[in-house]
Enzyme design. Structure first.
Site, PDB file in Angstrom:
ATOM      1  N   ASP A  18      31.626  19.772 -34.777  1.00 59.37           N
ATOM      2  CA  ASP A  18      30.330  20.364 -34.435  1.00 59.37           C
ATOM      3  C   ASP A  18      30.335  20.871 -32.992  1.00 59.37           C
ATOM      4  O   ASP A  18      30.739  20.141 -32.075  1.00 59.37           O
ATOM      5  CB  ASP A  18      29.230  19.313 -34.557  1.00 59.37           C
ATOM      6  N   HIS A  20      27.367  23.102 -31.999  1.00 54.84           N
ATOM      7  CA  HIS A  20      25.913  23.172 -31.740  1.00 54.84           C
ATOM      8  C   HIS A  20      25.594  23.927 -30.445  1.00 54.84           C
ATOM      9  O   HIS A  20      24.925  23.409 -29.545  1.00 54.84           O
ATOM     10  CB  HIS A  20      25.327  21.766 -31.665  1.00 54.84           C
ATOM     11  N   ASP A  44      28.550  23.551 -38.240  1.00 55.36           N
ATOM     12  CA  ASP A  44      27.512  23.219 -37.257  1.00 55.36           C
ATOM     13  C   ASP A  44      27.733  23.934 -35.923  1.00 55.36           C
ATOM     14  O   ASP A  44      28.095  23.327 -34.907  1.00 55.36           O
ATOM     15  CB  ASP A  44      27.417  21.709 -37.052  1.00 55.36           C
ATOM     16  N   ASP A  47      21.682  25.304 -33.800  1.00 48.43           N
ATOM     17  CA  ASP A  47      20.681  24.225 -33.730  1.00 48.43           C
ATOM     18  C   ASP A  47      20.999  23.253 -32.582  1.00 48.43           C
ATOM     19  O   ASP A  47      22.107  23.191 -32.072  1.00 48.43           O
ATOM     20  CB  ASP A  47      20.578  23.437 -35.041  1.00 48.43           C
ATOM     21  N   ARG A  48      19.983  22.496 -32.187  1.00 52.88           N
ATOM     22  CA  ARG A  48      20.029  21.419 -31.189  1.00 52.88           C
ATOM     23  C   ARG A  48      20.182  21.901 -29.746  1.00 52.88           C
ATOM     24  O   ARG A  48      19.724  21.238 -28.829  1.00 52.88           O
ATOM     25  CB  ARG A  48      21.157  20.414 -31.492  1.00 52.88           C
ATOM     26  N   ASN A  76      26.132  21.588 -42.412  1.00 46.00           N
ATOM     27  CA  ASN A  76      24.770  21.405 -42.923  1.00 46.00           C
ATOM     28  C   ASN A  76      23.727  22.111 -42.057  1.00 46.00           C
ATOM     29  O   ASN A  76      22.595  22.303 -42.481  1.00 46.00           O
ATOM     30  CB  ASN A  76      24.440  19.918 -43.047  1.00 46.00           C
ATOM     31  N   HIS A  77      24.105  22.522 -40.842  1.00 44.65           N
ATOM     32  CA  HIS A  77      23.165  23.270 -39.997  1.00 44.65           C
ATOM     33  C   HIS A  77      23.274  24.776 -40.204  1.00 44.65           C
ATOM     34  O   HIS A  77      22.547  25.520 -39.542  1.00 44.65           O
ATOM     35  CB  HIS A  77      23.364  22.915 -38.523  1.00 44.65           C
ATOM     36  N   HIS A 124      32.882  19.801 -43.818  1.00 44.56           N
ATOM     37  CA  HIS A 124      31.942  19.320 -42.785  1.00 44.56           C
ATOM     38  C   HIS A 124      31.572  17.855 -42.984  1.00 44.56           C
ATOM     39  O   HIS A 124      31.631  17.056 -42.050  1.00 44.56           O
ATOM     40  CB  HIS A 124      30.675  20.175 -42.781  1.00 44.56           C
ATOM     41  N   ARG A 172      20.455   9.470 -44.074  1.00 38.44           N
ATOM     42  CA  ARG A 172      20.051  10.844 -43.720  1.00 38.44           C
ATOM     43  C   ARG A 172      18.924  11.365 -44.605  1.00 38.44           C
ATOM     44  O   ARG A 172      18.251  12.312 -44.236  1.00 38.44           O
ATOM     45  CB  ARG A 172      21.247  11.789 -43.823  1.00 38.44           C
ATOM     46  N   HIS A 200      30.365  16.471 -38.480  1.00 39.19           N
ATOM     47  CA  HIS A 200      29.083  16.003 -39.024  1.00 39.19           C
ATOM     48  C   HIS A 200      28.509  14.776 -38.331  1.00 39.19           C
ATOM     49  O   HIS A 200      27.296  14.635 -38.252  1.00 39.19           O
ATOM     50  CB  HIS A 200      29.228  15.734 -40.514  1.00 39.19           C
TER      51      HIS A 200
END
Length: 253
Positions: A18, A20, A44, A47-48, A76-77, A124, A172, A200
């Site tokens: 990830d 991000h 990923d 996001d964030r 998943n993002h 992921h 989750r 992840h």
């Protein structure tokens, strides 16, 4: 692109977890490993953090230059399920316009879920309850925006737990699971795989489980720990850590 990429054996591979929005990590990868046979991003990218768009731009530019070398898997993002809550949709609407976000959704929906390289499954999240063979990944429906398919969803969301057996509901949320030692080893054996390389989950760069059959790589800076990049040369793994000064000095360095 195909849901599963079969890449065969490569001498030098870099695996990135990830990011991000950590565009400086992504730039470091291309500055230092551009001569590698493959550079595998495990999902990923957005996001964030506030620079998901810039991070994704670097990755996609390099992918378009060399799609056989730069492997860009879905996380998943890469989905409206998370972008509505973790910032990427708002970021795109502010920097571009509202319509542009829909183009990203369309792209996310056709990204590959997994790759096999050097007999390792790169994905992921991990394996899914109903996943028995790699062929099932190859047959996953696309485009799939959320995704709706359970196997595809779990490939992006599930987490390993070596102390567990079977599949156990994940903290989750609905539709996500922990996969235990027995089901993991069975899946690897039945598909002639050596292990799983995935992202992840937050880790101090890396986490090794199930006698190193599962390697988690985390390359982001939002969690305030070290970012890691996994290197594989002639079959041997090496862990590369990016230090804190590099990660946090300057937003656009």
């Amino acid at each position: 692109m195909k849901p599963l990429l079969r890449l065969g054996n490569k001498t030098k591979v870099a695996y990135i977890g990830d990011t991000h929005g950590a565009y400086n990590v992504t730039k470091y990868v291309f500055d230092n490993f551009s001569d590698f046979d493959s550079i595998v991003f495990l999902g990923d990218y957005v996001d964030r953090e506030p620079y998901g768009l810039e991070n994704l731009e670097i990755i996609l530019d390099k992918f378009l230059e060399n799609p056989d070398k730069v492997i860009v898997l879905r996380g998943n993002h890469e989905s409206p399920l998370t972008n509505d809550y973790y910032g990427f949709k708002e970021e795109v609407e502010e920097k571009l316009d509202e319509q542009s976000y829909n183009s990203f959704v369309d792209m996310f929906a056709v990204m590959p879920y997994a790759a096999v390289i050097n007999d390792y499954l790169c994905v992921h999240g991990g394996i899914a309850r109903e996943l028995k063979s790699l062929q099932q990944i190859e047959e996953l429906p696309k485009p799939d925006v959320m995704p709706e398919n359970e196997i595809a969803f779990e490939l992006l969301w599930n987490d390993p737990r070596e102390e567990l057996e079977g599949f156990v509901p994940n903290i989750r949320g609905e539709g996500t699971y922990f996969y235990g030692n027995d089901v993991t080893l069975d899946f690897l054996k039945n598909n002639s795989l050596k292990g799983i390389i995935r992202g992840h989950e937050v880790a101090d760069g890396f986490r090794l489980e199930m006698n190193e059959r599962i390697i988690t790589v985390f390359s982001s800076r939002y969690h305030k720990m070290r970012a890691g990049i996994l290197i594989q040369e002639n079959g041997e793994f090496k862990q590369v850590f990016l230090d804190e000064k590099f990660l946090f000095d300057g937003e656009r360095s």
